[in-house]
Scaffold this motif. Structure first.
Motif, PDB file in Angstrom:
ATOM      1  N   GLY B 134       0.798  -1.226   0.000  1.00  0.00           N
ATOM      2  CA  GLY B 134       0.000   0.000   0.000  1.00  0.00           C
ATOM      3  C   GLY B 134       0.825   1.266   0.000  1.00  0.00           C
ATOM      4  O   GLY B 134       0.315   2.338  -0.339  1.00  0.00           O
ATOM      5  N   TYR B 135       2.111   1.151   0.376  1.00  0.00           N
ATOM      6  CA  TYR B 135       2.913   2.362   0.553  1.00  0.00           C
ATOM      7  C   TYR B 135       4.319   2.174   0.011  1.00  0.00           C
ATOM      8  O   TYR B 135       4.886   1.090   0.097  1.00  0.00           O
ATOM      9  N   GLU B 136       4.864   3.259  -0.493  1.00  0.00           N
ATOM     10  CA  GLU B 136       6.303   3.363  -0.675  1.00  0.00           C
ATOM     11  C   GLU B 136       6.857   3.811   0.670  1.00  0.00           C
ATOM     12  O   GLU B 136       6.441   4.848   1.191  1.00  0.00           O
ATOM     13  N   ILE B 137       7.758   3.061   1.220  1.00  0.00           N
ATOM     14  CA  ILE B 137       8.302   3.397   2.541  1.00  0.00           C
ATOM     15  C   ILE B 137       9.720   3.887   2.342  1.00  0.00           C
ATOM     16  O   ILE B 137      10.570   3.169   1.793  1.00  0.00           O
ATOM     17  N   ARG B 138       9.962   5.090   2.801  1.00  0.00           N
ATOM     18  CA  ARG B 138      11.275   5.681   2.614  1.00  0.00           C
ATOM     19  C   ARG B 138      11.789   6.247   3.926  1.00  0.00           C
ATOM     20  O   ARG B 138      11.037   6.819   4.709  1.00  0.00           O
ATOM     21  N   ARG B 139      13.054   6.085   4.106  1.00  0.00           N
ATOM     22  CA  ARG B 139      13.694   6.712   5.251  1.00  0.00           C
ATOM     23  C   ARG B 139      14.342   8.007   4.782  1.00  0.00           C
ATOM     24  O   ARG B 139      15.128   8.024   3.831  1.00  0.00           O
ATOM     25  N   MET B 140      14.013   9.101   5.461  1.00  0.00           N
ATOM     26  CA  MET B 140      14.577  10.406   5.135  1.00  0.00           C
ATOM     27  C   MET B 140      15.822  10.639   5.992  1.00  0.00           C
ATOM     28  O   MET B 140      16.182   9.823   6.840  1.00  0.00           O
ATOM     29  N   ASP B 141      16.458  11.789   5.754  1.00  0.00           N
ATOM     30  CA  ASP B 141      17.587  12.154   6.605  1.00  0.00           C
ATOM     31  C   ASP B 141      17.147  12.238   8.059  1.00  0.00           C
ATOM     32  O   ASP B 141      16.040  12.706   8.364  1.00  0.00           O
ATOM     33  N   ASP B 142      18.022  11.784   8.948  1.00  0.00           N
ATOM     34  CA  ASP B 142      17.759  11.965  10.371  1.00  0.00           C
ATOM     35  C   ASP B 142      17.665  13.455  10.680  1.00  0.00           C
ATOM     36  O   ASP B 142      18.268  14.296   9.997  1.00  0.00           O
ATOM     37  N   THR B 143      16.916  13.782  11.720  1.00  0.00           N
ATOM     38  CA  THR B 143      16.788  15.181  12.098  1.00  0.00           C
ATOM     39  C   THR B 143      16.769  15.254  13.617  1.00  0.00           C
ATOM     40  O   THR B 143      16.946  14.244  14.309  1.00  0.00           O
ATOM     41  N   ARG B 144      16.585  16.449  14.133  1.00  0.00           N
ATOM     42  CA  ARG B 144      16.511  16.614  15.578  1.00  0.00           C
ATOM     43  C   ARG B 144      15.230  17.340  15.950  1.00  0.00           C
ATOM     44  O   ARG B 144      14.817  18.306  15.312  1.00  0.00           O
ATOM     45  N   LEU B 145      14.559  16.815  16.970  1.00  0.00           N
ATOM     46  CA  LEU B 145      13.390  17.457  17.544  1.00  0.00           C
ATOM     47  C   LEU B 145      13.570  17.464  19.045  1.00  0.00           C
ATOM     48  O   LEU B 145      13.980  16.442  19.612  1.00  0.00           O
ATOM     49  N   LEU B 146      13.261  18.579  19.668  1.00  0.00           N
ATOM     50  CA  LEU B 146      13.367  18.668  21.130  1.00  0.00           C
ATOM     51  C   LEU B 146      14.744  18.240  21.611  1.00  0.00           C
ATOM     52  O   LEU B 146      14.893  17.567  22.637  1.00  0.00           O
ATOM     53  N   GLN B 147      15.749  18.590  20.821  1.00  0.00           N
ATOM     54  CA  GLN B 147      17.136  18.270  21.165  1.00  0.00           C
ATOM     55  C   GLN B 147      17.369  16.763  21.217  1.00  0.00           C
ATOM     56  O   GLN B 147      18.267  16.291  21.916  1.00  0.00           O
ATOM     57  N   ARG B 148      16.583  15.997  20.472  1.00  0.00           N
ATOM     58  CA  ARG B 148      16.757  14.554  20.414  1.00  0.00           C
ATOM     59  C   ARG B 148      16.887  14.133  18.950  1.00  0.00           C
ATOM     60  O   ARG B 148      16.150  14.616  18.077  1.00  0.00           O
ATOM     61  N   ASP B 149      17.848  13.254  18.694  1.00  0.00           N
ATOM     62  CA  ASP B 149      18.008  12.732  17.346  1.00  0.00           C
ATOM     63  C   ASP B 149      16.773  11.914  16.977  1.00  0.00           C
ATOM     64  O   ASP B 149      16.266  11.132  17.787  1.00  0.00           O
ATOM     65  N   CYS B 150      16.339  12.078  15.758  1.00  0.00           N
ATOM     66  CA  CYS B 150      15.126  11.390  15.309  1.00  0.00           C
ATOM     67  C   CYS B 150      15.340  10.746  13.947  1.00  0.00           C
ATOM     68  O   CYS B 150      16.007  11.307  13.070  1.00  0.00           O
ATOM     69  N   ARG B 151      14.745   9.576  13.804  1.00  0.00           N
ATOM     70  CA  ARG B 151      14.653   8.943  12.492  1.00  0.00           C
ATOM     71  C   ARG B 151      13.357   9.421  11.852  1.00  0.00           C
ATOM     72  O   ARG B 151      12.336   9.568  12.539  1.00  0.00           O
ATOM     73  N   VAL B 152      13.395   9.584  10.549  1.00  0.00           N
ATOM     74  CA  VAL B 152      12.223  10.080   9.837  1.00  0.00           C
ATOM     75  C   VAL B 152      11.842   9.082   8.749  1.00  0.00           C
ATOM     76  O   VAL B 152      12.672   8.714   7.919  1.00  0.00           O
ATOM     77  N   TYR B 153      10.602   8.658   8.782  1.00  0.00           N
ATOM     78  CA  TYR B 153      10.092   7.737   7.773  1.00  0.00           C
ATOM     79  C   TYR B 153       8.882   8.364   7.092  1.00  0.00           C
ATOM     80  O   TYR B 153       8.029   8.981   7.736  1.00  0.00           O
ATOM     81  N   VAL B 154       8.823   8.172   5.805  1.00  0.00           N
ATOM     82  CA  VAL B 154       7.687   8.673   5.035  1.00  0.00           C
ATOM     83  C   VAL B 154       6.997   7.481   4.368  1.00  0.00           C
ATOM     84  O   VAL B 154       7.645   6.625   3.779  1.00  0.00           O
ATOM     85  N   PHE B 155       5.695   7.435   4.518  1.00  0.00           N
ATOM     86  CA  PHE B 155       4.887   6.409   3.859  1.00  0.00           C
ATOM     87  C   PHE B 155       4.105   7.111   2.749  1.00  0.00           C
ATOM     88  O   PHE B 155       3.178   7.868   3.018  1.00  0.00           O
ATOM     89  N   VAL B 156       4.503   6.847   1.517  1.00  0.00           N
ATOM     90  CA  VAL B 156       3.841   7.481   0.386  1.00  0.00           C
ATOM     91  C   VAL B 156       2.790   6.515  -0.143  1.00  0.00           C
ATOM     92  O   VAL B 156       3.121   5.399  -0.557  1.00  0.00           O
ATOM     93  N   PRO B 157       1.514   6.891  -0.124  1.00  0.00           N
ATOM     94  CA  PRO B 157       0.484   5.951  -0.578  1.00  0.00           C
ATOM     95  C   PRO B 157       0.604   5.675  -2.069  1.00  0.00           C
ATOM     96  O   PRO B 157       0.930   6.552  -2.856  1.00  0.00           O
ATOM     97  N   ARG B 158       0.300   4.433  -2.421  1.00  0.00           N
ATOM     98  CA  ARG B 158       0.400   4.051  -3.823  1.00  0.00           C
ATOM     99  C   ARG B 158      -0.888   4.354  -4.588  1.00  0.00           C
ATOM    100  O   ARG B 158      -0.923   4.235  -5.810  1.00  0.00           O
ATOM    101  N   ASP B 159      -1.936   4.696  -3.849  1.00  0.00           N
ATOM    102  CA  ASP B 159      -3.208   4.962  -4.515  1.00  0.00           C
ATOM    103  C   ASP B 159      -4.042   5.893  -3.637  1.00  0.00           C
ATOM    104  O   ASP B 159      -3.592   6.400  -2.619  1.00  0.00           O
ATOM    105  N   GLU B 160      -5.302   6.091  -4.070  1.00  0.00           N
ATOM    106  CA  GLU B 160      -6.143   7.063  -3.372  1.00  0.00           C
ATOM    107  C   GLU B 160      -6.889   6.459  -2.177  1.00  0.00           C
ATOM    108  O   GLU B 160      -7.715   7.126  -1.573  1.00  0.00           O
ATOM    109  N   TYR B 161      -6.584   5.215  -1.841  1.00  0.00           N
ATOM    110  CA  TYR B 161      -7.333   4.551  -0.788  1.00  0.00           C
ATOM    111  C   TYR B 161      -6.763   4.788   0.615  1.00  0.00           C
ATOM    112  O   TYR B 161      -7.313   4.284   1.597  1.00  0.00           O
ATOM    113  N   ARG B 162      -5.701   5.500   0.723  1.00  0.00           N
ATOM    114  CA  ARG B 162      -5.081   5.709   2.036  1.00  0.00           C
ATOM    115  C   ARG B 162      -4.353   7.048   2.040  1.00  0.00           C
ATOM    116  O   ARG B 162      -4.022   7.604   1.002  1.00  0.00           O
ATOM    117  N   TYR B 163      -4.144   7.550   3.264  1.00  0.00           N
ATOM    118  CA  TYR B 163      -3.342   8.748   3.437  1.00  0.00           C
ATOM    119  C   TYR B 163      -1.864   8.370   3.492  1.00  0.00           C
ATOM    120  O   TYR B 163      -1.506   7.212   3.690  1.00  0.00           O
TER     121      TYR B 163
END
Lengths: 206, 358
Positions: B134-163
């Protein structure tokens, strides 16, 4: 000096008293408010989190909200303290009000309890400040329609195009749905949705 | 609700690749690897099993609220307190499946035990292939939030049936610190973000107590304990499901004085979930208990939640989930009732495309 202080405020590195003092200055000084906005925009651009538009007037709207919420909480805290603790001692305060109406902040002793409440007030203020500028402008509907230009009001969302009885029935189903789908990442905001939509009240009216 | 192991729906043909906005960010984007899939499971687990507390900003459309959250997991017991810091004062207290809602303004307390809870406890049951269908799953560049290192993942829907989703997870604890629901053109339609976070080793009981003393409020208890849980298979069948969705569980219960059981079917594509509720029809205008019921006919929406109602014979079907309207409509329009076969689950899937292996 102000840039450094603003930077520290954004990073959450000021203690509550300092932060509140600086927020008060921001509210009063248009030039300082502009500098504060520039800091946020610069940081947001560096993090590629720049809102599509409307960032420049967010400062004014957040300042207005800060005044209403943080000052109100201080008056309420003070009122509660005066009522509950007859020996409030050295507190210098305006007369006790029955309602928490916006008013100028009053100096209060930094007792442990009041310090915690002020810290919570600062936490709220800073959260609103940070969030308002870091939260990207959101589409009004999942279809991608343009978002409204003003920052959120406090109106709860409700079900579209249904009467109140049907909405109550849907709310009950939604609670069941979220309960069954817990631990699913997409359902992480579930209880936040419930709290903000007024659903928690309607669900128990059946 | 009982989990069901069924063959998963095959992945559809790939559509166009990444939206231009993601490519335009010029970030290093990596396809999800096996360790990333394991990380996603850790994220789901962290939400339930970590001790954490902080302030959250939740936004949906024009609405934005701040909330304080305290979450404790101790000796297998999950407890949580959520308190609004802006807007009307409300508190929700959760103790495993007991939910208590406190309204200081109305001086009311309402308690109830949610019958169905935690079905989707283990994301691992779904497997990476379900998500990838259902999704293209991609890992983006790590970032920082609230002074904490964070991993970032994006789920890109393959169709109009999901966000789509963009999740920022604490690199140490795996707790999602920011979660964005993405609509058309990758616009953010919902966001939940911590603006303060702490991970205390222990959380005292007092932190899970309500801010106001509710002992003199009006107390009401609403449970579904009076409903009898039934065994056996569902008689409802999904003739067609959107790609990637499959049935993962259902429950049946018999409410007192109801002419037929109430069924709850749960579908998922690995990330989004959709519930179907099947109830015997009470005709509009008739009184059920002490209240007139008006049932949903057609579509409705609340934020990112879509709902769809229709009648099938003498039953009312309500479909809802954190999916676009087209999804609940397709699932609702393709549900049919079949005679139950003894010992055989009748809630089988009919894939919308040709089958493939996991």
């Amino acid at each position: 000096m102000f840039d450094e202080s603003l930077s520290a405020l954004i990073d959450g590195e000021l203690d509550p008293a300092e932060a509140q003092h600086l927020l008060d200055q921001i509210k009063r000084d248009p030039a300082l408010r502009e500098a504060w906005t520039r800091q946020h925009l610069l940081r947001a651009a560096l993090r590629r989190q720049l809102p599509a538009s409307g960032a420049h007037d967010i400062a004014a709207r957040v300042a207005e909200r800060l005044h209403a919420e943080v000052v109100t909480s201080k008056v309420v805290d003070l009122t509660a303290r005066l009522r509950c603790a007859p020996d409030f001692g050295t507190a210098t305060a305006a007369p006790v009000r029955e309602k928490a109406e916006p008013a100028a902040p009053v100096p209060v002793p930094a007792s442990g309890r009041m310090r915690r409440r002020v810290a919570m007030g600062f936490g709220l203020a800073a959260s609103l400040t940070i969030a308002a500028l870091l939260v990207p402008r959101m589409a009004e509907s999942p279809s991608g329609a343009p978002a409204p230009s003003q920052i959120a009001g406090n109106q709860s969302q409700g079900w579209s195009d249904v009467n109140p009885e049907t909405a109550q029935e849907l709310n009950d189903y939604l609670l069941d749905h979220h309960s069954a789908a817990e631990s699913n990442l997409a359902s992480v905001p579930a209880y936040a949705r419930l709290v903000t939509s007024g659903l928690q009240d309607a669900a128990y009216q059946r | 609700m009982r989990p069901i192991n069924a063959s998963f729906a095959p992945p559809p043909a790939l559509r166009a690749g990444f939206p231009a906005v993601l490519l335009g960010l010029a970030m290093l984007v990596q396809p999800a690897r096996a360790e990333d899939m394991d990380w996603l499971r850790q994220m789901a687990d962290a939400v339930r099993t970590r001790n954490y507390q902080g302030v959250v900003v939740y936004g949906s459309g024009a609405d934005m609220r701040t909330l304080r959250i305290v979450h404790r997991f101790q000796q297998g017991r999950e407890q949580e307190r959520m308190q609004t810091l802006s807007g009307p004062a409300v508190e929700i207290l959760r103790d495993d499946n007991m939910v208590t809602c406190i309204h200081p303004r109305n001086r009311q307390v309402k308690m109830g035990r949610r019958e169905l809870r935690g079905l989707l406890r283990d994301v691992a049951q779904l497997g990476g292939a379900d998500l990838r269908s259902g999704y293209e799953i991609r890992r983006m560049d790590d970032t920082r939030l609230l002074q904490r290192d964070c991993r970032v993942y994006v789920f890109v829907p393959r169709d109009e049936y999901r966000y789509g989703y963009r999740i920022y997870a604490d690199a140490v604890t795996a707790l999602p610190l920011k979660l964005e629901t993405l609509g058309a053109n990758q616009t953010t339609v919902e966001q939940l973000m911590f603006t303060q976070i702490e991970y205390p080793e222990s959380i005292p009981d007092e932190a899970l107590m309500p801010a106001e003393d509710p002992s003199r409020y009006e107390w009401t208890r609403h449970d579904k304990q009076e409903q009898v849980r039934l065994s056996g298979a569902s008689t409802w069948k999904a003739q067609r499901l959107p790609p990637g969705f499959r049935l993962i569980g259902f429950s049946r219960r018999q409410p007192p004085n109801a002419v037929a059981p109430v069924e709850h079917l749960l579908f998922s594509d690995g990330l989004s979930t959709v519930s179907v509720f099947v109830t015997p029809i009470v005709r509009d205008g008739e009184v059920e208990g002490t209240r007139r019921i008006r049932h949903l006919q057609g579509l409705s929406r609340m934020g990112v939640i879509s709902a769809y109602g229709r009648d099938v014979g003498s039953f009312r079907i309500n479909v809802m989930g954190e999916v676009p309207a087209v999804t609940v409509e397709e699932i609702g329009d393709n549900l049919t009732q079949t005679p139950a076969e003894p010992g055989v689950p009748s809630t089988a899937l009919v894939p919308s495309t040709s089958p493939s292996e996991r």
